[in-house]
Motif scaffolding. Sequence first.
Motif, PDB file in Angstrom:
ATOM      1  N   ALA A   1     -12.421   3.168  13.311  1.00 39.25           N
ATOM      2  CA  ALA A   1     -11.017   3.565  13.263  1.00 39.25           C
ATOM      3  C   ALA A   1     -10.084   2.365  13.389  1.00 39.25           C
ATOM      4  CB  ALA A   1     -10.723   4.585  14.367  1.00 39.25           C
ATOM      5  N   MET A   2     -10.382   1.462  14.337  1.00 40.76           N
ATOM      6  CA  MET A   2      -9.510   0.298  14.523  1.00 40.76           C
ATOM      7  C   MET A   2      -9.643  -0.706  13.377  1.00 40.76           C
ATOM      8  SD  MET A   2      -7.455   0.776  16.855  1.00 40.76           S
ATOM      9  CE  MET A   2      -6.708  -0.811  16.512  1.00 40.76           C
ATOM     10  N   VAL A   3     -10.839  -0.830  12.799  1.00 39.70           N
ATOM     11  CA  VAL A   3     -10.992  -1.673  11.607  1.00 39.70           C
ATOM     12  C   VAL A   3     -10.109  -1.132  10.494  1.00 39.70           C
ATOM     13  CG1 VAL A   3     -12.586  -2.303   9.745  1.00 39.70           C
ATOM     14  CG2 VAL A   3     -13.296  -2.550  12.118  1.00 39.70           C
ATOM     15  N   THR A   4     -10.119   0.183  10.346  1.00 36.80           N
ATOM     16  CA  THR A   4      -9.313   0.829   9.307  1.00 36.80           C
ATOM     17  C   THR A   4      -7.831   0.567   9.505  1.00 36.80           C
ATOM     18  OG1 THR A   4     -10.971   2.592   9.130  1.00 36.80           O
ATOM     19  CG2 THR A   4      -8.813   3.028   8.190  1.00 36.80           C
ATOM     20  N   ILE A   5      -7.361   0.662  10.742  1.00 34.81           N
ATOM     21  CA  ILE A   5      -5.943   0.457  11.028  1.00 34.81           C
ATOM     22  C   ILE A   5      -5.554  -1.011  10.863  1.00 34.81           C
ATOM     23  CG2 ILE A   5      -4.163   0.596  12.813  1.00 34.81           C
ATOM     24  CD1 ILE A   5      -5.054   3.266  11.524  1.00 34.81           C
ATOM     25  N   LEU A   6      -6.390  -1.920  11.354  1.00 33.50           N
ATOM     26  CA  LEU A   6      -6.061  -3.344  11.246  1.00 33.50           C
ATOM     27  C   LEU A   6      -6.073  -3.835   9.806  1.00 33.50           C
ATOM     28  CD1 LEU A   6      -7.808  -5.027  14.311  1.00 33.50           C
ATOM     29  CD2 LEU A   6      -5.379  -4.754  13.887  1.00 33.50           C
ATOM     30  N   LYS A   7      -6.811  -3.146   8.949  1.00 32.73           N
ATOM     31  CA  LYS A   7      -6.809  -3.514   7.537  1.00 32.73           C
ATOM     32  C   LYS A   7      -5.416  -3.353   6.925  1.00 32.73           C
ATOM     33  CE  LYS A   7     -11.646  -2.769   6.219  1.00 32.73           C
ATOM     34  NZ  LYS A   7     -11.868  -4.103   5.633  1.00 32.73           N
ATOM     35  N   ASN A   8      -4.568  -2.553   7.582  1.00 29.55           N
ATOM     36  CA  ASN A   8      -3.201  -2.374   7.087  1.00 29.55           C
ATOM     37  C   ASN A   8      -2.417  -3.679   7.065  1.00 29.55           C
ATOM     38  OD1 ASN A   8      -3.384   0.372   6.583  1.00 29.55           O
ATOM     39  ND2 ASN A   8      -2.691   0.960   8.624  1.00 29.55           N
ATOM     40  N   VAL A   9      -2.799  -4.615   7.940  1.00 25.49           N
ATOM     41  CA  VAL A   9      -2.120  -5.913   7.963  1.00 25.49           C
ATOM     42  C   VAL A   9      -2.301  -6.624   6.625  1.00 25.49           C
ATOM     43  CG1 VAL A   9      -2.016  -8.163   9.118  1.00 25.49           C
ATOM     44  CG2 VAL A   9      -2.401  -6.085  10.462  1.00 25.49           C
ATOM     45  N   THR A  10      -3.429  -6.348   5.955  1.00 24.30           N
ATOM     46  CA  THR A  10      -3.678  -6.916   4.623  1.00 24.30           C
ATOM     47  C   THR A  10      -2.566  -6.562   3.665  1.00 24.30           C
ATOM     48  OG1 THR A  10      -6.066  -6.696   4.977  1.00 24.30           O
ATOM     49  CG2 THR A  10      -5.321  -6.999   2.709  1.00 24.30           C
ATOM     50  N   ASN A  11      -2.061  -5.347   3.813  1.00 26.10           N
ATOM     51  CA  ASN A  11      -1.030  -4.875   2.891  1.00 26.10           C
ATOM     52  C   ASN A  11       0.254  -5.694   3.006  1.00 26.10           C
ATOM     53  OD1 ASN A  11      -2.848  -2.794   2.271  1.00 26.10           O
ATOM     54  ND2 ASN A  11      -2.108  -1.591   3.998  1.00 26.10           N
ATOM     55  N   LEU A  12       0.603  -6.065   4.231  1.00 28.01           N
ATOM     56  CA  LEU A  12       1.798  -6.880   4.433  1.00 28.01           C
ATOM     57  C   LEU A  12       1.612  -8.261   3.818  1.00 28.01           C
ATOM     58  CD1 LEU A  12       4.577  -7.358   5.713  1.00 28.01           C
ATOM     59  CD2 LEU A  12       3.393  -8.040   7.817  1.00 28.01           C
ATOM     60  N   ILE A  13       0.443  -8.865   4.033  1.00 28.63           N
ATOM     61  CA  ILE A  13       0.162 -10.184   3.478  1.00 28.63           C
ATOM     62  C   ILE A  13       0.177 -10.133   1.950  1.00 28.63           C
ATOM     63  CG2 ILE A  13      -1.528 -12.061   3.379  1.00 28.63           C
ATOM     64  CD1 ILE A  13      -2.588 -11.050   6.098  1.00 28.63           C
ATOM     65  N   THR A  14      -0.408  -9.079   1.390  1.00 34.65           N
ATOM     66  CA  THR A  14      -0.454  -8.927  -0.065  1.00 34.65           C
ATOM     67  C   THR A  14       0.944  -8.745  -0.643  1.00 34.65           C
ATOM     68  OG1 THR A  14      -2.641  -7.894   0.098  1.00 34.65           O
ATOM     69  CG2 THR A  14      -1.448  -7.600  -1.963  1.00 34.65           C
ATOM     70  N   ALA A  15       1.765  -7.950   0.030  1.00 39.17           N
ATOM     71  CA  ALA A  15       3.129  -7.725  -0.442  1.00 39.17           C
ATOM     72  C   ALA A  15       3.925  -9.024  -0.455  1.00 39.17           C
ATOM     73  CB  ALA A  15       3.827  -6.684   0.438  1.00 39.17           C
ATOM     74  N   CYS A  16       3.762  -9.824   0.590  1.00 37.71           N
ATOM     75  CA  CYS A  16       4.437 -11.128   0.636  1.00 37.71           C
ATOM     76  C   CYS A  16       3.897 -12.049  -0.462  1.00 37.71           C
ATOM     77  CB  CYS A  16       4.235 -11.779   2.008  1.00 37.71           C
ATOM     78  SG  CYS A  16       5.038 -10.895   3.380  1.00 37.71           S
ATOM     79  N   GLY A  17       2.595 -11.975  -0.700  1.00 40.60           N
ATOM     80  CA  GLY A  17       1.989 -12.788  -1.749  1.00 40.60           C
ATOM     81  C   GLY A  17       2.484 -12.407  -3.133  1.00 40.60           C
ATOM     82  N   GLU A  18       2.727 -11.137  -3.344  1.00 38.88           N
ATOM     83  CA  GLU A  18       3.245 -10.683  -4.647  1.00 38.88           C
ATOM     84  C   GLU A  18       4.635 -11.254  -4.906  1.00 38.88           C
ATOM     85  OE1 GLU A  18       1.285  -6.561  -6.100  1.00 38.88           O
ATOM     86  OE2 GLU A  18       2.837  -6.365  -4.581  1.00 38.88           O
ATOM     87  N   ILE A  19       5.421 -11.345  -3.846  1.00 41.18           N
ATOM     88  CA  ILE A  19       6.761 -11.926  -4.007  1.00 41.18           C
ATOM     89  C   ILE A  19       6.651 -13.403  -4.374  1.00 41.18           C
ATOM     90  CG2 ILE A  19       8.885 -12.541  -2.775  1.00 41.18           C
ATOM     91  CD1 ILE A  19       8.531 -10.030  -1.099  1.00 41.18           C
ATOM     92  N   TYR A  20       5.767 -14.110  -3.680  1.00 40.19           N
ATOM     93  CA  TYR A  20       5.636 -15.562  -3.882  1.00 40.19           C
ATOM     94  C   TYR A  20       5.000 -15.901  -5.232  1.00 40.19           C
ATOM     95  CZ  TYR A  20       4.467 -20.452  -2.966  1.00 40.19           C
ATOM     96  OH  TYR A  20       4.359 -21.811  -3.055  1.00 40.19           O
TER      97      TYR A  20
END
Length: 283
Positions: free
Chosen positions: A78-97
Amino acid sequence: MILLNKTVLSGYGLKGGIALMFYQNVISVLLVVLLEFSGAIVTEPVTWRLVKVWFPVNCLFVGMLVTSTYSLKFMNVAMVTILKNVTNLITACGEIYFFNKHHSNKVWASLLLMVTSAISGGITDLSFHAVGYAWQIVNCFCTSAYSLRLRKVMDLAKQKTVSGTLNEFSMVLLNNLLSIPLGFILILIFERDIFSMPALRIPMFWVVATMSGVLGLAISFTSMWFLHQTSPTTHSLVGSLNKIPLSLAGIMIFKVPTSVPNMFSIFFGLFAGVMFAKAKMSG
């Protein structure tokens, strides 16, 4: 596949996360070769020109798999699943850059909720393991980098093939084939004692590990097809709905000690994931 990997790593006490990845890569390559031999699929010839283009993204692929297995070894599903959400923020920032792609306020709001749930989940996690969390944070960066880099490499790789195209099975073959020598080197460095582990003498262990390898092939194919049709951020997040049954199953199957605040953090994060998917669809 996450539940199977958790079973292999925790249920059978396998200490070799890299060895597990290596075995899954071998299974995937054998299946792709078998499918091509039977005429069910067609793949591009693996040339040196293609390997040179693909190798950097393959290193990220290996990093993503290795860090994922090690985080899963120390953390509950469960916690692995939730922490994977941080990937989404990094990816979103990467898409902008990298792609100059901008997101709506709803998307950023849902991403903020995801990060908040990850932090609160870590604080209230009764089975908190610092090493596991460290591996998962590294995994978030590796996964995001892989997703973003793959998007750029896909078009470049097509120019290096014989036919001028590169289908999903060819990409899967490349990823898993190039991962085998990398995995072998990492095993020699970090997991030399793998053959002395008791888990290898249990027949059911091999059944579960093989099943995870088959699912690994399916995930590789569907992920690449999905990424080819959408964007890295959508690729990272549109699967948010399946995290709900996954988290519940992980808690119940592995009898994870939890608390009301931790459960609230987990479901808060899952809800934020659903919010993100809806925000992406509307924006």
